[in-house]
Design a protein around this motif. Structure first.
Motif, mmCIF file in Angstrom:
data_model
loop_
_atom_site.group_PDB
_atom_site.id
_atom_site.type_symbol
_atom_site.label_atom_id
_atom_site.label_comp_id
_atom_site.label_asym_id
_atom_site.label_seq_id
_atom_site.Cartn_x
_atom_site.Cartn_y
_atom_site.Cartn_z
ATOM 1 N N THR A 41 0.816 -1.216 0.000
ATOM 2 C CA THR A 41 0.000 0.000 0.000
ATOM 3 C C THR A 41 0.844 1.258 0.000
ATOM 4 O O THR A 41 0.332 2.338 -0.301
ATOM 5 C CB THR A 41 -0.945 0.018 1.216
ATOM 6 N N VAL A 104 -12.321 0.783 9.419
ATOM 7 C CA VAL A 104 -11.421 1.549 8.545
ATOM 8 C C VAL A 104 -10.451 2.365 9.384
ATOM 9 O O VAL A 104 -9.252 2.418 9.107
ATOM 10 C CB VAL A 104 -12.236 2.461 7.596
ATOM 11 N N TRP A 105 -10.962 2.992 10.436
ATOM 12 C CA TRP A 105 -10.124 3.830 11.288
ATOM 13 C C TRP A 105 -9.051 3.003 11.994
ATOM 14 O O TRP A 105 -7.884 3.390 12.028
ATOM 15 C CB TRP A 105 -11.004 4.556 12.299
ATOM 16 N N TYR A 108 -6.470 2.001 9.526
ATOM 17 C CA TYR A 108 -5.600 3.126 9.197
ATOM 18 C C TYR A 108 -4.563 3.363 10.288
ATOM 19 O O TYR A 108 -3.409 3.657 10.005
ATOM 20 C CB TYR A 108 -6.433 4.377 8.960
ATOM 21 N N SER A 111 -1.601 0.923 10.147
ATOM 22 C CA SER A 111 -0.677 0.958 8.998
ATOM 23 C C SER A 111 0.384 2.023 9.156
ATOM 24 O O SER A 111 0.437 2.823 9.968
ATOM 25 C CB SER A 111 -1.448 1.219 7.707
#
Length: 111
Positions: A41, A104-105, A108, A111
């Motif tokens: 990513t 999603v949070w 995130y 990562s």
């Protein structure tokens, strides 16, 4: 409502699979093996700024379509229940959207 949700999920899934399949076909046609394709990513920005069209772009786009399909279904359900003043079901649809957003949070942050 059930027919519309069925259409949203079916079209989203088939569209995502078709785009990913196009990416794989383009990858094989370009003599790029799947083992050599970078799915990191960190290089995602490079996919959009590269001058040459990359098969990875199609793979990421298809994955995004498949991933966002349940979000679209939940948004439709929330709107439907709010329009029909079924607030208990609207609260459940909103809770599902919050769980998806939390996932999603959290992803995130990791990562």
């Amino acid at each position: 409502m059930n027919k519309t949700l069925y259409r949203i999920f079916t079209i989203g899934l088939l569209a995502g699979i078709a785009v990913m399949l196009a990416g794989y076909i383009y990858s094989f046609a370009s003599s790029i093996s799947p083992e050599n394709m970078s799915m990191d990513t960190n290089n995602l920005i490079n996919l959009f700024t590269a001058r040459r069209f990359s098969p990875d772009l199609l793979l990421y786009l298809g994955l995004a379509v498949v991933t966002l399909t349940p979000v679209a279904g939940s948004i439709f359900a929330l709107a439907y229940y709010l329009i029909h003043k079924q607030y208990r079901f609207a609260a459940a649809a909103a809770a599902i959207l919050l769980v998806l957003a939390a996932g999603v949070w959290i992803g995130y942050l990791r990562s």
